[in-house]
Design a protein around this motif. Structure first.
Motif, short mmCIF file in Angstrom:
data_model
loop_
_atom_site.label_atom_id
_atom_site.label_comp_id
_atom_site.label_asym_id
_atom_site.label_seq_id
_atom_site.Cartn_x
_atom_site.Cartn_y
_atom_site.Cartn_z
N TRP A 25 0.78 -1.20 0.05
CA TRP A 25 0.04 0.01 -0.10
C TRP A 25 1.05 1.14 0.00
O TRP A 25 2.07 1.25 0.77
N THR A 26 0.72 2.30 -0.69
CA THR A 26 1.27 3.44 -1.01
C THR A 26 1.53 4.27 0.21
O THR A 26 2.56 4.62 0.69
N GLU A 27 0.27 4.25 1.33
CA GLU A 27 0.45 5.01 2.40
C GLU A 27 1.48 4.17 3.53
O GLU A 27 1.96 4.84 4.35
N ILE A 28 1.28 2.70 3.34
CA ILE A 28 2.13 2.24 4.42
C ILE A 28 3.65 2.47 4.05
O ILE A 28 4.47 2.52 4.89
N SER A 29 4.02 2.17 2.56
CA SER A 29 5.45 2.36 2.29
C SER A 29 5.88 4.02 2.60
O SER A 29 6.81 4.07 3.03
N ASN A 30 4.86 4.86 2.35
CA ASN A 30 5.28 6.23 2.90
C ASN A 30 5.66 6.32 4.44
O ASN A 30 6.49 7.08 4.79
N ALA A 31 4.70 5.71 5.23
CA ALA A 31 4.86 5.78 6.57
C ALA A 31 6.29 5.10 7.09
O ALA A 31 6.89 5.73 7.70
N VAL A 32 6.55 3.87 6.39
CA VAL A 32 7.79 3.48 6.66
C VAL A 32 9.06 4.26 6.27
O VAL A 32 10.10 4.32 7.07
N ALA A 33 9.03 5.00 5.04
CA ALA A 33 9.79 5.89 4.53
C ALA A 33 10.17 7.09 5.46
O ALA A 33 11.33 7.34 5.77
N THR A 34 8.97 7.38 6.00
CA THR A 34 9.23 8.74 7.01
C THR A 34 9.71 8.28 8.51
O THR A 34 10.55 8.92 8.95
#
Length: 708
Positions: free
Chosen positions: A543-552
Motif C-alpha cells: 500500500w502506498t500509504e504504508i510505504s510512505n509511513a515506513v519511509a518517514t
C-alpha cells in the motif's frame, strides 16, 4: 606515573601475554586450527568490528596481533591513550580466543565467559523497552562482601544488566546473590581479560541491531556511546591492565568510576571513594533514568527477576501446572463498580500449608476502570500479569488465561511474602504502567477451591470465548488501519515494524491490539496508525500509504515494503526477532529457524549467520525475520504460496506451532497433519536427505511454481 603511562604499561602487558598465548596455541594446535567463540556469526567480534577482518584460524591470530599494534602510538594526546585502550581490547580478545581454542569450556559454572549471539538477541526487547535501562560492569573486589552484595542488588533492583569480573564474584556468591543470565547478574571471569566478553556484547549490539558495517570503527563507537548505556565500576586498587581496559571502555563511550584515586577525565573517568554513592554517580554520568514504583512488600521487585526459575526443591507453594486450577482475568468495569486499591484474598493464604510444596487452586480477577479504557485493551493488560508476577523476587509465572502456572519459593515465603503482596504488585503496576487508561483498579485473589471452579465457568471461560470470537474477526481485510512500531529504533534506527491483525511485531511481543493500546497510552509514541490506502498489490501486501509511513519513520532508509512477500521489498528486521526464514531453492521452499536453535540448518547457515544478513533494518530479499505466531498466519509469505512453502523447522518450533499450523493448512489446502510433512533436525539436515523426506511425504512445495 601519569594516566597515559599507566594505560601504555597495561597495553604492554596485554601484548606480551597475547604473544605468549598465540605461540602456545601454535605449538599445541598448529596454525590451521580453528579459532572461534561459541555460537556467534561474527568471528572474533571486537576485532571484526574494528578492522573488518575475520579471524578464523590460529595462524590468523598472528595477523590480529599486527592489527592491534597498528593502534599503538604512545603520544601525548588523549586519543593516543584511547587508541592504546583499543589495542588492549583487541589483544584481550586474542587472549580469550586462545583460551577457547585450547579448552572447549574454559569457563566453568558459575562463570559465563563468552555470551552467544542468541543470548544477546534475547536482551534486545528488554533493552529497547528499557526494562533493562543500562549495563553495569563491576571489576575488582569491594571492601567487604556486604558492600558488594548491596551494590549488585541495587543495580539488580533497578533492572540493570550487571557483569562482574574479579573477586567481587566470590563476594556475591558468599552473600547469596542470585546470579545468572536469566537474572541479569552475570559473572564473567576472574581475570581482567574476561571483561572483553561484555565489550563484545556492546559491539555485537552494533553489528546485530545497528547493522553497522564491520571495519567502520567510528560508526561502532558512535553506536555504543549513543545506544548502549554501559559504564564501569572499579573497586579496590586498580592496576595498569585494568586502567588500559578502562581506556577501551571510554573509547566506546562507557565512563569508568574508580574507588581508588586516579587523575580524573571529566565525564569519562571519575573517582568516587564513597561506596554508598557509586550507584548514583554511575547512573548520573551515563544519564540513566530509573522509574521506580515503591511497593511495600517484603521481597524485591524488579524486571531483573523476570527470568528467575523456582526449582522443585526450592518451591514452597505451587498453583496450576496441571495439579490444581489456576486462571487469571482482567475485565473492564464501570467506575462506580470499583473500589480503588481494594486488594482482597478469598480463601486460605499460603501460610496455612499442611505440607511443602503446598498445592493450591488460584484465580485472580483484576477489575479496571478508566475514561479511556476499552474492552479491546483487556487482553493487553491481562498479558502483563505474566510480567508483573515475574518481577517479584521468588515468584515464577508461566502461561496465561486458565493455563497459568505459578510457583513461590521457600526463601521469599520465609521473608514474609503472602498472596496479598502479589495483589499489591498487580495493583501498583497496573496503575503506573497503564495510568492513561486505568483510573481505578481492584484485585481479588481466590484460593477457595469451589469458588475458583465456579467463577471459571461463570466468568472466565465465557469472557475468553467472547474475546476469541473478536480475535477471529480481526483479520487484515477487516480493518482499515495498521500500525507502525518503532520501539526498536533505539537500537535499530532504520527498522520499522508494520503490525497488522495477522502479523505481530517480529519480536513476538506487539500485537495489533497492543499497538492500538500503546497509541492510546502514548499518543506520540512508538505505535502510530496508518490508513490502508493506495493499494498497489493486495496479494503482496503493498500500500502506498504504508510505504510512505515506513519511509518517514526510517528517515528514508527504507522506501517501500511488502507485507506478504519475502522476495520483493520484505519488511525489515531489528535483530531481536524470534525466528528467521530463508529460501532453500532445491526444495522449492523455505526453512524457518528459531533463535534458540544453535546448529546448522539445511541452507548451510546457523540462525546467527542467517540473522546477520537481515538485522538492523536491512531488506534482504529471500530472508525475513518474524515472530513465532506469524508462522501459522494465512498471510505468511502468501505472495510466494504461503505456508505450503515451509519445508524444514527445528523440532521444538514445529511442536510449538503444530496445532495452529495444521489448522491453517487444513483450511487453505485441505491437508491433514501438514506439520508431519515438514522436515526437522531429528530427520535430516543435509540437503539431499531433506529432499528425500519431502518427496516421500508428498510435500506440497515440490509441486508449486519455482520460488526463484
Amino acid at each position: 606515573m601519569n594516566l597515559f603511562k599507566i594505560i601504555y604499561s597495561g597495553k604492554d602487558q596485554y601484548l606480551e601475554l597475547a604473544e605468549k598465548m598465540v605461540q602456545k596455541a601454535i605449538d599445541e594446535k598448529g596454525r590451521d586450527a580453528e579459532v572461534k567463540f561459541p555460537s556467534t556469526a561474527y568471528s572474533l567480534p571486537v576485532i571484526y568490528a574494528i578492522t573488518g577482518e575475520k579471524i578464523a584460524t590460529v595462524g590468523d591470530l598472528e595477523k590480529a596481533i599486527v592489527l592491534a599494534k597498528e593502534f599503538i602510538h604512545e603520544g601525548r594526546l588523549l586519543q593516543d591513550a584511547l587508541d592504546s585502550g583499543t589495542a588492549s581490547a583487541m589483544l584481550a580478545e586474542i587472549i580469550e580466543a586462545v583460551k577457547y581454542t585450547l579448552d572447549a569450556e574454559p569457563y566453568k559454572a558459575p562463570l559465563q565467559g563468552h555470551l552467544t549471539d542468541a543470548q544477546i538477541r534475547a536482551f534486545g526487547v528488554p533493552l529497547v523497552t528499557q526494562d533493562i535501562p543500562g549495563v553495569a560492569v563491576i571489576i575488582g573486589e569491594c571492601k567487604d562482601a556486604e558492600t558488594a552484595a548491596g551494590i549488585i542488588k541495587d543495580y539488580q533492583a533497578k533492572g540493570l544488566l550487571t557483569f562482574m569480573v574479579g573477586k567481587v564474584i566470590d563476594q556475591a556468591i558468599e552473600q547469596g546473590v542470585k546470579m545468572g543470565i536469566d537474572l541479569r547478574v552475570i559473572p564473567l571471569g576472574y581475570e581482567i581479560e574476561s571483561v572483553i566478553h561484555v565489550v563484545s556484547v556492546a559491539i555485537r549490539a552494533s553489528l546485530i541491531f545497528g547493522a553497522v558495517e564491520p571495519g567502520n570503527f567510528e560508526a561502532h563507537k558512535k553506536y555504543t556511546k549513543d545506544r548502549v548505556k554501559a559504564f564501569v565500576n572499579v573497586f579496590d586498587n586498580w592496576d595498569d591492565k585494568i586502567i588500559a581496559a578502562g581506556a577501551a571502555a571510554i573509547e566506546l563511550g562507557f565512563p569508568a568510576v574508580t574507588e581508588t584515586f586516579i587523575n580524573e577525565v571529566p565525564t569519562l573517568l571519575l573517582h568516587q571513594p564513597d561506596n554508598s554513592k557509586v550507584v548514583e554517580t554511575s547512573l548520573e554520568v551515563r544519564n540513566i533514568k530509573i522509574k521506580i514504583t515503591n511497593i511495600d512488600i517484603p521481597v524485591g521487585i524488579s524486571s531483573a527477576f523476570e527470568g528467575e526459575r523456582i526449582r522443585k526443591n526450592d518451591m514452597y507453594a505451587e498453583f496450576g501446572g496441571g495439579r490444581t486450577k489456576a486462571w487469571e482475568l482482567v475485565r473492564m468495569k464501570e467506575m462506580s463498580e470499583i473500589e480503588d486499591n481494594k486488594i482482597e484474598l478469598i480463601g486460605p493464604d499460603i501460610d496455612t500449608a499442611d505440607k511443602i510444596p503446598y498445592n493450591m487452586p488460584f484465580a485472580v480477577i483484576v477489575d479496571v476502570a478508566g475514561r479511556s479504557m476499552e474492552e479491546d485493551f483487556e487482553p493487553v493488560l491481562e498479558r502483563r500479569l505474566h510480567y508483573f508476577m515475574n518481577y517479584i523476587e521468588g515468584v515464577m509465572h508461566i502461561g496465561q488465561r486458565n493455563i497459568a502456572w505459578i510457583r513461590i519459593g521457600k526463601e521469599s515465603y520465609e521473608k514474609g511474602l503472602r498472596l496479598a503482596d502479589i495483589g499489591k504488585v498487580i495493583y501498583a503496576k497496573m496503575k503506573s504502567d497503564f495510568d492513561k487508561v486505568v483510573d481505578k483498579c481492584q484485585v481479588t485473589i481466590y484460593t477457595d477451591p469451589a469458588m475458583v471452579e465456579q467463577l471459571e465457568k461463570e466468568i472466565a471461560l465465557p469472557k475468553y470465548a467472547t474475546r476469541d470470537l473478536r480475535l477471529a474477526s480481526l483479520i487484515d481485510e477487516n480493518v482499515d488501519t495498521f500500525y507502525t512500531c518503532t520501539l526498536c529504533q533505539s537500537f535499530a534506527p532504520a527498522h520499522v515494524c508494520i503490525v497488522t491483525p495477522e502479523r505481530l511485531g517480529l519480536c513476538g511481543a506487539v500485537s495489533w491490539l497492543d499497538a492500538k493500546a500503546t497509541k492510546e497510552l502514548d499518543p506520540t509514541g512508538a505505535c502510530q496508525p496508518i490508513a490502508k490506502t493506495g493499494v498497489e498489490d493486495e496479494e503482496k501486501g503493498i500500500w502506498t500509504e504504508i510505504s510512505n509511513a515506513v519511509a518517514t519513520a526510517s528517515q528514508g532508509a527504507v522506501e517501500r515494503v511488502s507485507l506478504y512477500s519475502i522476495l520483493e521489498d520484505p519488511m525489515t528486521s531489528c535483530g531481536c526477532f524470534e525466528c528467521i526464514c530463508g529460501i532453500m531453492p532445491e526444495a522449492n521452499g523455505v526453512v524457518i529457524v528459531n533463535r534458540e536453535f544453535g546448529t546448522v540448518t539445511p541452507v548451510g547457515m546457523t540462525f546467527g549467520e542467517l540473522a546477520s544478513m537481515t538485522g538492523g533494518g536491512v531488506q534482504t530479499p529471500g530472508f525475513m525475520g518474524h515472530g513465532r505466531h506469524f508462522i501459522a498466519s494465512k498471510k505468511f509469505m502468501s505472495a510466494e504460496g504461503g505456508i505450503g512453502r515451509i519445508v524444514w523447522m527445528p523440532k521444538e518450533l514445529k511442536d510449538d506451532v503444530r496445532d495452529r499450523l495444521n489448522a491453517t493448512a487444513k483450511e487453505l489446502y485441505n491437508i491433514d497433519n501438514f506439520v508431519d510433512m515438514i522436515c526437522d533436525e531429528t530427520i535430516a539436515v543435509e540437503s539431499e536427505a531433506v529432499l528425500e523426506f519431502l518427496e516421500a511425504k508428498g510435500h506440497p512445495a515440490l509441486s508449486l511454481d519455482p520460488i526463484m
